[in-house]
Motif scaffolding. Structure first.
Motif, PDB file in Angstrom:
ATOM      1  N   ILE B 272     -33.793  35.029  12.087  1.00 31.17           N
ATOM      2  CA  ILE B 272     -32.518  34.372  12.439  1.00 31.17           C
ATOM      3  C   ILE B 272     -31.651  35.299  13.292  1.00 31.17           C
ATOM      4  CG2 ILE B 272     -30.358  33.484  11.476  1.00 31.17           C
ATOM      5  CD1 ILE B 272     -32.040  32.388   9.124  1.00 31.17           C
ATOM      6  N   VAL B 273     -31.613  36.580  12.913  1.00 34.66           N
ATOM      7  CA  VAL B 273     -30.810  37.538  13.708  1.00 34.66           C
ATOM      8  C   VAL B 273     -31.358  37.637  15.127  1.00 34.66           C
ATOM      9  CG1 VAL B 273     -30.188  39.975  13.944  1.00 34.66           C
ATOM     10  CG2 VAL B 273     -30.045  38.858  11.705  1.00 34.66           C
ATOM     11  N   ILE B 274     -32.686  37.732  15.250  1.00 35.80           N
ATOM     12  CA  ILE B 274     -33.299  37.784  16.587  1.00 35.80           C
ATOM     13  C   ILE B 274     -32.956  36.523  17.372  1.00 35.80           C
ATOM     14  CG2 ILE B 274     -35.538  37.570  17.762  1.00 35.80           C
ATOM     15  CD1 ILE B 274     -36.669  39.608  15.790  1.00 35.80           C
ATOM     16  N   TRP B 275     -32.997  35.371  16.679  1.00 40.60           N
ATOM     17  CA  TRP B 275     -32.751  34.088  17.359  1.00 40.60           C
ATOM     18  C   TRP B 275     -31.312  34.011  17.891  1.00 40.60           C
ATOM     19  CZ3 TRP B 275     -31.240  28.758  15.282  1.00 40.60           C
ATOM     20  CH2 TRP B 275     -31.519  27.775  16.222  1.00 40.60           C
ATOM     21  N   VAL B 276     -30.378  34.470  17.063  1.00 37.51           N
ATOM     22  CA  VAL B 276     -28.967  34.346  17.453  1.00 37.51           C
ATOM     23  C   VAL B 276     -28.576  35.429  18.452  1.00 37.51           C
ATOM     24  CG1 VAL B 276     -26.586  34.384  16.614  1.00 37.51           C
ATOM     25  CG2 VAL B 276     -28.361  33.262  15.253  1.00 37.51           C
ATOM     26  N   VAL B 277     -28.847  36.678  18.097  1.00 36.27           N
ATOM     27  CA  VAL B 277     -28.344  37.787  18.914  1.00 36.27           C
ATOM     28  C   VAL B 277     -29.267  38.083  20.099  1.00 36.27           C
ATOM     29  CG1 VAL B 277     -27.644  40.204  18.893  1.00 36.27           C
ATOM     30  CG2 VAL B 277     -27.251  38.770  16.877  1.00 36.27           C
ATOM     31  N   GLY B 278     -30.570  38.127  19.849  1.00 36.54           N
ATOM     32  CA  GLY B 278     -31.501  38.507  20.915  1.00 36.54           C
ATOM     33  C   GLY B 278     -31.863  37.357  21.845  1.00 36.54           C
ATOM     34  N   GLU B 279     -32.035  36.184  21.255  1.00 33.95           N
ATOM     35  CA  GLU B 279     -32.541  35.058  22.059  1.00 33.95           C
ATOM     36  C   GLU B 279     -31.452  34.062  22.444  1.00 33.95           C
ATOM     37  OE1 GLU B 279     -35.657  33.472  19.594  1.00 33.95           O
ATOM     38  OE2 GLU B 279     -36.947  35.224  19.868  1.00 33.95           O
ATOM     39  N   ASP B 280     -30.255  34.248  21.929  1.00 33.87           N
ATOM     40  CA  ASP B 280     -29.155  33.310  22.219  1.00 33.87           C
ATOM     41  C   ASP B 280     -29.570  31.856  21.956  1.00 33.87           C
ATOM     42  OD1 ASP B 280     -27.608  35.420  22.871  1.00 33.87           O
ATOM     43  OD2 ASP B 280     -27.499  35.012  25.004  1.00 33.87           O
ATOM     44  N   PHE B 281     -30.151  31.621  20.804  1.00 34.42           N
ATOM     45  CA  PHE B 281     -30.622  30.284  20.423  1.00 34.42           C
ATOM     46  C   PHE B 281     -31.601  29.730  21.468  1.00 34.42           C
ATOM     47  CE2 PHE B 281     -26.409  30.739  18.518  1.00 34.42           C
ATOM     48  CZ  PHE B 281     -26.652  30.392  17.201  1.00 34.42           C
ATOM     49  N   GLY B 282     -32.411  30.611  22.035  1.00 32.53           N
ATOM     50  CA  GLY B 282     -33.347  30.163  23.068  1.00 32.53           C
ATOM     51  C   GLY B 282     -32.643  29.835  24.375  1.00 32.53           C
ATOM     52  N   GLN B 283     -31.418  30.340  24.546  1.00 36.68           N
ATOM     53  CA  GLN B 283     -30.591  30.070  25.738  1.00 36.68           C
ATOM     54  C   GLN B 283     -30.463  28.563  25.974  1.00 36.68           C
ATOM     55  OE1 GLN B 283     -32.577  32.699  28.644  1.00 36.68           O
ATOM     56  NE2 GLN B 283     -30.815  34.051  28.368  1.00 36.68           N
ATOM     57  N   ILE B 284     -30.363  27.861  24.872  1.00 37.43           N
ATOM     58  CA  ILE B 284     -30.361  26.402  24.912  1.00 37.43           C
ATOM     59  C   ILE B 284     -29.077  25.860  25.538  1.00 37.43           C
ATOM     60  CG2 ILE B 284     -29.320  25.344  22.860  1.00 37.43           C
ATOM     61  CD1 ILE B 284     -32.245  24.647  22.033  1.00 37.43           C
ATOM     62  N   PHE B 285     -28.015  26.680  25.517  1.00 35.67           N
ATOM     63  CA  PHE B 285     -26.733  26.203  26.045  1.00 35.67           C
ATOM     64  C   PHE B 285     -26.590  26.411  27.549  1.00 35.67           C
ATOM     65  CE2 PHE B 285     -25.698  27.654  21.613  1.00 35.67           C
ATOM     66  CZ  PHE B 285     -25.690  26.388  21.074  1.00 35.67           C
ATOM     67  N   THR B 286     -27.616  26.970  28.170  1.00 31.19           N
ATOM     68  CA  THR B 286     -27.526  27.222  29.612  1.00 31.19           C
ATOM     69  C   THR B 286     -27.982  26.025  30.436  1.00 31.19           C
ATOM     70  OG1 THR B 286     -29.771  28.109  29.695  1.00 31.19           O
ATOM     71  CG2 THR B 286     -27.989  29.685  29.240  1.00 31.19           C
ATOM     72  N   GLY B 287     -28.568  25.035  29.776  1.00 27.96           N
ATOM     73  CA  GLY B 287     -29.054  23.858  30.503  1.00 27.96           C
ATOM     74  C   GLY B 287     -30.411  24.063  31.140  1.00 27.96           C
ATOM     75  N   ALA B 288     -31.059  25.186  30.820  1.00 25.50           N
ATOM     76  CA  ALA B 288     -32.358  25.451  31.438  1.00 25.50           C
ATOM     77  C   ALA B 288     -33.371  25.962  30.416  1.00 25.50           C
ATOM     78  CB  ALA B 288     -32.207  26.463  32.556  1.00 25.50           C
ATOM     79  N   ALA B 289     -33.169  25.643  29.147  1.00 22.58           N
ATOM     80  CA  ALA B 289     -34.117  26.084  28.114  1.00 22.58           C
ATOM     81  C   ALA B 289     -35.197  25.028  27.921  1.00 22.58           C
ATOM     82  CB  ALA B 289     -33.385  26.313  26.801  1.00 22.58           C
ATOM     83  N   THR B 290     -36.432  25.482  27.748  1.00 19.17           N
ATOM     84  CA  THR B 290     -37.515  24.533  27.484  1.00 19.17           C
ATOM     85  C   THR B 290     -37.862  24.460  26.005  1.00 19.17           C
ATOM     86  OG1 THR B 290     -39.099  26.288  27.909  1.00 19.17           O
ATOM     87  CG2 THR B 290     -38.582  24.824  29.739  1.00 19.17           C
ATOM     88  N   ASP B 291     -37.397  25.420  25.244  1.00 19.74           N
ATOM     89  CA  ASP B 291     -37.656  25.416  23.803  1.00 19.74           C
ATOM     90  C   ASP B 291     -36.628  26.322  23.117  1.00 19.74           C
ATOM     91  OD1 ASP B 291     -38.591  28.205  23.671  1.00 19.74           O
ATOM     92  OD2 ASP B 291     -40.310  27.495  24.777  1.00 19.74           O
TER      93      ASP B 291
END
Lengths: 206, 332
Positions: B272-291
């Motif tokens: 969870i820490v990696i997902w939030v801090v390192g991956e920024d939720f998969g950069q899902i809020f940038t409009g260009a995330a595929t997963d």
């Protein structure tokens, strides 16, 4: 979406005549959401103004909040409804769907735009300030869609017939209740279609 | 239908569609995997994915740093996707919705899991450039060894099995046996530790984290910047601590129940820490995330290894609880 709406409206009309049961509030919600989303996809199909839609979906959200509260008061958080079909997630899911529609109108407005796909869509991501909210809604819709697909087998005609005749090897269930439901698998199909369409709209707001 | 003969009734009772039962632990994990595929398909609906940039600017660059034999097909396919972006993206989202719904619909779960493995491996190569594992840029902080590879691993570990084999110490042990499942767990987490310790990107976490803040919502960007400040100038220490934690998680699968649970819980927290801090939720809020990237998949993987309390001798596995019934297992 209009087909889903029309089908759910037909169910509302036919259910009494056929002496069967349906979730009236859920079918009403599907009718309204289907018409609203059709208007989002193609503005020419939009029947009402934004404010009217916002009032309708705020009302629906309020209804499902009340239903959720009543369910928790009667059965607790982990309980099942008296027909054994639903837990609290049933009402919360529809609360999320109504809230999603409300959010799309409040955050996106009715500004139409044509994307590279050639599709015309109403919500615009740039106006959405709470980007985590649509993501949460999408997650709930994804879980709800796959859970409904998983449960389709529960209402297969073979199983329902077996439950009614006691041929299910002693499986305890509300077999009679399952027989009385009007085309439950089609209702679940409508719900899944709603989830997919709504997720589509919400993704544009991320 | 109410006048079925005894033979007909007995036949009906033996059919899986008659013995439908609520989802057991493995089925819940399968449904979670289906939900992630659903999310992937939904993300494929973003306007960016229908543009030339998806193929040319997102997929094509994953070839960089890879050996020629890996890189050339990525470049070619990225160019083709860029030229026919609408058609390709439509196909991609249909495939991913099909995988989600195929796993969720019980009669097609096996077919969809096989499809999941095949599609994951294709995306891992042509879409993620093998997760950057051959480029020196892979880091557990940014999703190495490639989130989509974990879809394939989960599809294998969650394969439906015969109810008679329902005796593993954790859910993931059912299809392959305990030792093979333990080996997979160790391989995943030791490889993450290896990337943390020996790849240069993890030794420069500050630039890795601060570089991700661009394009994210303010609150997430602030988290990135604070985290980057925290580890600035401490790259080696960060890599050593992270590597040690990941090795400990890898070995935790061999521990008995109570400490084993603690280690699996640690794995969930780290993911969870990696997902939030390192991956920024998969950069899902940038409009260009595929997963949603690897964080949620690592959590799912950890839950699949959560020790199951063994039932007391004499208590039937097809006993009173619905989650342990044979009919449930048969259905999934």
């Amino acid at each position: 979406m209009l087909a889903v709406s029309a089908y759910c409206a037909t169910r509302l009309v036919a259910v009494r005549r056929l002496h069967r049961t349906i979730h009236i509030d859920v079918n009403v919600a599907h009718v309204v959401m289907g018409v609203a989303m059709a208007g989002m996809f193609a503005p020419a199909l939009n029947l009402l103004g934004d404010t009217a839609w916002e009032v309708i979906f705020a009302g629906l959200a309020g209804w499902f909040i009340a239903k959720s509260a009543r369910f928790i008061a009667r059965h607790g958080l982990r309980g099942r409804s008296s027909d054994h079909f639903h837990g609290i997630s049933h009402y919360l899911t529809h609360l999320v769907m109504a809230s999603s529609m409300l959010y799309m109108y409040l955050a996106g407005g009715s500004v139409s735009t044509t994307h590279a796909t050639g599709m015309v869509m109403a919500p615009v991501g740039g106006t959405a300030d709470f980007v985590a909210l649509p993501l949460l809604f999408i997650a709930v819709l994804a879980v709800s869609a796959v859970a409904h697909l998983d449960a389709l087998g529960r209402f297969s005609p073979v199983r329902v017939a077996a439950l009614a005749t006691g041929a299910s090897g002693g499986l305890a269930s509300a077999g009679g209740e399952e027989r009385r439901l009007l085309a439950p698998r089609l209702e679940m199909g409508c719900h899944i279609a709603m989830c997919v369409a709504m997720a589509f709209m919400l993704v544009l707001m991320l | 239908m109410s006048e079925l003969s005894g033979v007909q009734q007995a036949t009906l009772a033996e059919r899986s569609d008659v013995s439908w039962a609520p989802a057991d632990r493995r089925r819940v994990l399968q449904l979670a995997l289906a939900a992630v595929w659903f999310l992937d398909a939904a993300l494929q609906l973003q306007p960016f994915m229908f543009s030339r940039s998806f193929g040319l600017l997102m997929l094509g660059p994953t070839a960089q740093g890879n050996p020629g034999v890996i890189a050339h097909p990525i470049t070619d396919i990225g160019r083709s996707i860029g030229q026919h972006s609408v058609g390709f993206d439509t196909a991609f989202l249909i495939i991913q919705f099909a995988l989600a719904f195929g796993i969720a619909y019980r009669p097609t779960v096996r077919l969809a899991l096989v499809g999941s493995v095949v599609w994951s491996l294709m995306v891992w190569w042509f879409g993620e450039g093998l997760g950057g594992v051959l480029t020196g840029a892979a880091s557990p902080v940014n999703g190495a060894p490639g989130a989509v590879l974990l879809y394939a691993v989960l599809a294998v570990l969650l394969w439906p099995t015969d109810p008679s084999r329902d005796d593993g110490p954790f859910t993931a042990a059912r299809p392959l046996g305990t030792r093979a499942a333990q080996a997979i767990w160790v391989a995943v987490w030791v490889s993450l530790a290896g990337f943390a310790l020996f790849e240069s990107s993890t030794r420069h976490p500050s630039s890795l984290l601060s570089g991700q803040a661009a394009g994210e919502p303010g609150w997430l960007g602030a988290i990135d910047r604070h985290a980057a400040d925290l580890v600035a100038g401490r790259g080696w220490l960060f890599a050593a601590v992270l590597g040690a934690v990941l090795v400990a998680i890898a070995l935790g699968v061999f521990l008995p129940d109570a400490p084993g649970r603690a280690v699996i819980a640690l794995a969930i927290v780290v993911a969870i820490v990696i997902w939030v801090v390192g991956e920024d939720f998969g950069q899902i809020f940038t409009g260009a995330a595929t997963d949603p990237n690897s964080g949620p998949l690592l959590v799912l993987l950890a839950v699949a290894y959560w020790p199951i309390r063994q039932k007391a001798p004499g208590v039937s596995r097809t006993g009173s609880t619905s989650t342990g019934s044979a009919s449930t297992v048969r259905a999934a």
